[in-house]
Design a protein around this motif. Sequence first.
Motif, PDB file in Angstrom:
ATOM      1  N   ARG A 112      -8.043  97.084  27.975  1.00  0.00           N
ATOM      2  CA  ARG A 112      -8.987  96.223  28.416  1.00  0.00           C
ATOM      3  C   ARG A 112      -9.400  96.357  30.012  1.00  0.00           C
ATOM      4  N   THR A 113     -10.575  96.783  30.187  1.00  0.00           N
ATOM      5  CA  THR A 113     -10.872  96.835  31.862  1.00  0.00           C
ATOM      6  C   THR A 113     -12.125  95.720  32.029  1.00  0.00           C
ATOM      7  N   SER A 114     -12.497  95.591  33.341  1.00  0.00           N
ATOM      8  CA  SER A 114     -13.490  94.427  33.659  1.00  0.00           C
ATOM      9  C   SER A 114     -14.932  94.874  33.039  1.00  0.00           C
ATOM     10  N   THR A 115     -15.106  95.931  32.629  1.00  0.00           N
ATOM     11  CA  THR A 115     -16.195  96.392  32.003  1.00  0.00           C
ATOM     12  C   THR A 115     -16.311  97.010  30.459  1.00  0.00           C
ATOM     13  N   ALA A 116     -15.055  97.355  30.200  1.00  0.00           N
ATOM     14  CA  ALA A 116     -14.935  97.899  28.701  1.00  0.00           C
ATOM     15  C   ALA A 116     -13.776  97.678  28.090  1.00  0.00           C
ATOM     16  N   PHE A 117     -13.651  98.118  26.628  1.00  0.00           N
ATOM     17  CA  PHE A 117     -12.236  98.147  26.173  1.00  0.00           C
ATOM     18  C   PHE A 117     -12.362  99.182  25.200  1.00  0.00           C
ATOM     19  N   GLU A 118     -10.986  99.689  24.886  1.00  0.00           N
ATOM     20  CA  GLU A 118     -11.021 100.998  23.967  1.00  0.00           C
ATOM     21  C   GLU A 118      -9.811 100.989  23.334  1.00  0.00           C
ATOM     22  N   GLY A 119      -9.905 101.207  21.804  1.00  0.00           N
ATOM     23  CA  GLY A 119      -8.655 101.190  21.065  1.00  0.00           C
ATOM     24  C   GLY A 119      -7.937 102.512  21.151  1.00  0.00           C
ATOM     25  N   GLU A 153       3.975 104.787  34.514  1.00  0.00           N
ATOM     26  CA  GLU A 153       3.091 105.907  34.832  1.00  0.00           C
ATOM     27  C   GLU A 153       2.787 106.229  33.390  1.00  0.00           C
ATOM     28  N   VAL A 154       1.337 106.856  33.325  1.00  0.00           N
ATOM     29  CA  VAL A 154       0.750 107.173  32.004  1.00  0.00           C
ATOM     30  C   VAL A 154      -0.256 108.429  32.366  1.00  0.00           C
ATOM     31  N   VAL A 155      -0.167 109.370  31.249  1.00  0.00           N
ATOM     32  CA  VAL A 155      -1.206 110.062  31.415  1.00  0.00           C
ATOM     33  C   VAL A 155      -2.436 110.074  30.375  1.00  0.00           C
ATOM     34  N   ILE A 156      -3.817 109.990  30.834  1.00  0.00           N
ATOM     35  CA  ILE A 156      -4.824 109.497  29.901  1.00  0.00           C
ATOM     36  C   ILE A 156      -5.785 110.648  29.959  1.00  0.00           C
ATOM     37  N   SER A 157      -6.620 111.011  28.860  1.00  0.00           N
ATOM     38  CA  SER A 157      -7.306 111.945  28.731  1.00  0.00           C
ATOM     39  C   SER A 157      -8.709 111.871  29.568  1.00  0.00           C
ATOM     40  N   ARG A 158      -9.359 112.524  30.009  1.00  0.00           N
ATOM     41  CA  ARG A 158     -10.622 112.573  30.648  1.00  0.00           C
ATOM     42  C   ARG A 158     -11.719 111.726  29.868  1.00  0.00           C
ATOM     43  N   PHE A 159     -11.800 112.091  28.449  1.00  0.00           N
ATOM     44  CA  PHE A 159     -12.605 111.305  27.661  1.00  0.00           C
ATOM     45  C   PHE A 159     -12.456 109.894  27.788  1.00  0.00           C
ATOM     46  N   ALA A 161     -10.761 108.099  29.968  1.00  0.00           N
ATOM     47  CA  ALA A 161     -10.983 107.667  31.395  1.00  0.00           C
ATOM     48  C   ALA A 161     -12.628 107.294  31.727  1.00  0.00           C
ATOM     49  N   ASP A 162     -13.216 108.312  31.142  1.00  0.00           N
ATOM     50  CA  ASP A 162     -14.869 108.421  31.489  1.00  0.00           C
ATOM     51  C   ASP A 162     -15.428 107.063  30.748  1.00  0.00           C
ATOM     52  N   ARG A 163     -14.935 106.921  29.534  1.00  0.00           N
ATOM     53  CA  ARG A 163     -15.707 105.529  28.706  1.00  0.00           C
ATOM     54  C   ARG A 163     -14.983 104.396  29.404  1.00  0.00           C
ATOM     55  N   LEU A 164     -13.899 104.479  29.927  1.00  0.00           N
ATOM     56  CA  LEU A 164     -13.365 102.864  30.490  1.00  0.00           C
ATOM     57  C   LEU A 164     -13.436 102.876  32.065  1.00  0.00           C
ATOM     58  N   ASN A 165     -14.241 103.912  32.430  1.00  0.00           N
ATOM     59  CA  ASN A 165     -14.514 103.843  33.984  1.00  0.00           C
ATOM     60  C   ASN A 165     -13.406 103.815  35.006  1.00  0.00           C
ATOM     61  N   LEU A 166     -12.317 104.661  34.488  1.00  0.00           N
ATOM     62  CA  LEU A 166     -11.428 104.744  35.174  1.00  0.00           C
ATOM     63  C   LEU A 166     -11.099 105.994  35.668  1.00  0.00           C
ATOM     64  N   LYS A 167     -10.412 106.011  36.957  1.00  0.00           N
ATOM     65  CA  LYS A 167      -9.761 107.147  37.666  1.00  0.00           C
ATOM     66  C   LYS A 167      -8.421 107.538  38.024  1.00  0.00           C
ATOM     67  N   GLY A 169      -5.181 107.184  39.458  1.00  0.00           N
ATOM     68  CA  GLY A 169      -4.657 106.014  40.484  1.00  0.00           C
ATOM     69  C   GLY A 169      -4.868 104.543  40.161  1.00  0.00           C
ATOM     70  N   ASP A 170      -5.754 104.562  39.314  1.00  0.00           N
ATOM     71  CA  ASP A 170      -5.926 103.225  38.813  1.00  0.00           C
ATOM     72  C   ASP A 170      -5.113 102.721  37.825  1.00  0.00           C
ATOM     73  N   SER A 171      -5.184 101.324  37.608  1.00  0.00           N
ATOM     74  CA  SER A 171      -4.109 100.745  36.837  1.00  0.00           C
ATOM     75  C   SER A 171      -4.926  99.789  36.017  1.00  0.00           C
ATOM     76  N   PHE A 172      -4.565  99.708  34.643  1.00  0.00           N
ATOM     77  CA  PHE A 172      -5.177  98.776  33.722  1.00  0.00           C
ATOM     78  C   PHE A 172      -4.299  98.141  32.634  1.00  0.00           C
ATOM     79  N   ASN A 173      -4.694  97.212  31.944  1.00  0.00           N
ATOM     80  CA  ASN A 173      -4.088  96.461  31.041  1.00  0.00           C
ATOM     81  C   ASN A 173      -4.388  96.822  29.500  1.00  0.00           C
ATOM     82  N   THR A 174      -3.006  97.019  28.753  1.00  0.00           N
ATOM     83  CA  THR A 174      -3.229  97.270  27.439  1.00  0.00           C
ATOM     84  C   THR A 174      -2.376  96.375  26.691  1.00  0.00           C
ATOM     85  N   PHE A 175      -2.952  95.973  25.536  1.00  0.00           N
ATOM     86  CA  PHE A 175      -2.670  94.861  24.596  1.00  0.00           C
ATOM     87  C   PHE A 175      -1.983  95.591  23.218  1.00  0.00           C
TER      88      PHE A 175
END
Length: 411
Positions: A112-119, A153-159, A161-167, A169-175
């Motif tokens: 969950r980010t401020s602009t999107a969420f993704e399963g 620390e995590v590794v995320i796919s570019r797909f 990251a783009d959908r969630l508007n993350l880059k 060094g960014d941090s995000f919440n996961t539920f």
Amino acid sequence: MNLEYFIAKRLITAKDYKSSISAPIIKIAISAIAIGIIMMLVSVATGIGLQQKIRDKISAFNGQVIISNFDNNNSEVTLVPISKKQDFYPNFKSVPEVTHIQAIATKAGIIRTSTAFEGIIFKGVGADYDWSNIKEYLVQGDLPDFTKSLNEEVVISRFLADRLNLKLGDSFNTFFIKEEQGKMPNSRRFKIVGIFSSGFQDFDATFIIGDIRHIQRINKWEPDQIGAFEVFVKDFTKIKQTGNQIYEQTPSGLDTKSIIEKYSYIFDWLQLFDFNIIVILGVMILVATINMVVTLLVLILERTQMIGILKSLGANNWTVRKIFLYNAFYLIMRGLFWGNLIGISILLIQQHFGVVHLNPENYYVNQAPVYLNWGYVIALNLLTIIICFLVLLIPSYIITKISPVKAIRFD
């Protein structure tokens, strides 16, 4: 001195050879062989290359054999843990083909980010995880270090990251949803240290990779409890035999499944490339041999008087046939030379510069992969030479029916 070779060489080097009636047909025959070998080289190199690239990519993110619990869970999520205290871990000594084994666990969640969420599915790995398998797919950042204390620390796919508007060094919440109904989900905050792009949409759109200890804490597992083991083997072509050996050497309470079984729909699709390659090879060799047969017949017709003169001087049928077979062999070799030169150049350009791109949603890769091996290059050339030469023995038989008297008077 080889008389047949000497005469054939004089015919090839004669000044009127390039300006004769057969010259256009000779050029067509050489071009047909060149185009044929180009098509064969490209089809085999790209077909095998695509098979190997997809196979290696699936193996990198899943292992080649998965050892897990018997359960009815058809998803990627781990429900029932297994113990790391197994006779085959950390070294699978009873099966020599096994090169590495690593422990993993998976759990479903929602970013969950401020602009999107993704399963997503959080794939937890530990200190035994072999990062070299996915290092080539890392496009930004570094790989995390899980050998010391628990970290975010995590590794995320570019797909994703783009959908969630993350880059980077960014941090995000996961539920993470709890199995017990009515309970509040667990929340974890992760930091992106690396971004990968495998081109394998099934993985890029779903998985993030982090520390397995997060899943152990959320699920209230013991430190030695994990979700599954990923096993890597030496020779993928022996995956079925090795998979059976692994199954026999694991406890009865554990199940083993190769990635061929897990992703059967992909590997069934890849097997179609073998059939396509065989069809292309057959068609190209057929076209080349037909052109060479026509060319040889034209050469014989053009040199009918010469055939009559040679026979009248005492040359037997096989001697005259060998002259034209030498001539045809020269044309075949010229076609193969230009075909190999152009074909291998095309493959090297694609291999180093990736000119031809593919849609990863359909082909699981971003660009056409190339597998260039001198073994199959030589084999294709030898196959073409042998088949063409054997087929050309048939039309050369017409020489035996030519009468010396009629041939000399032929105009």
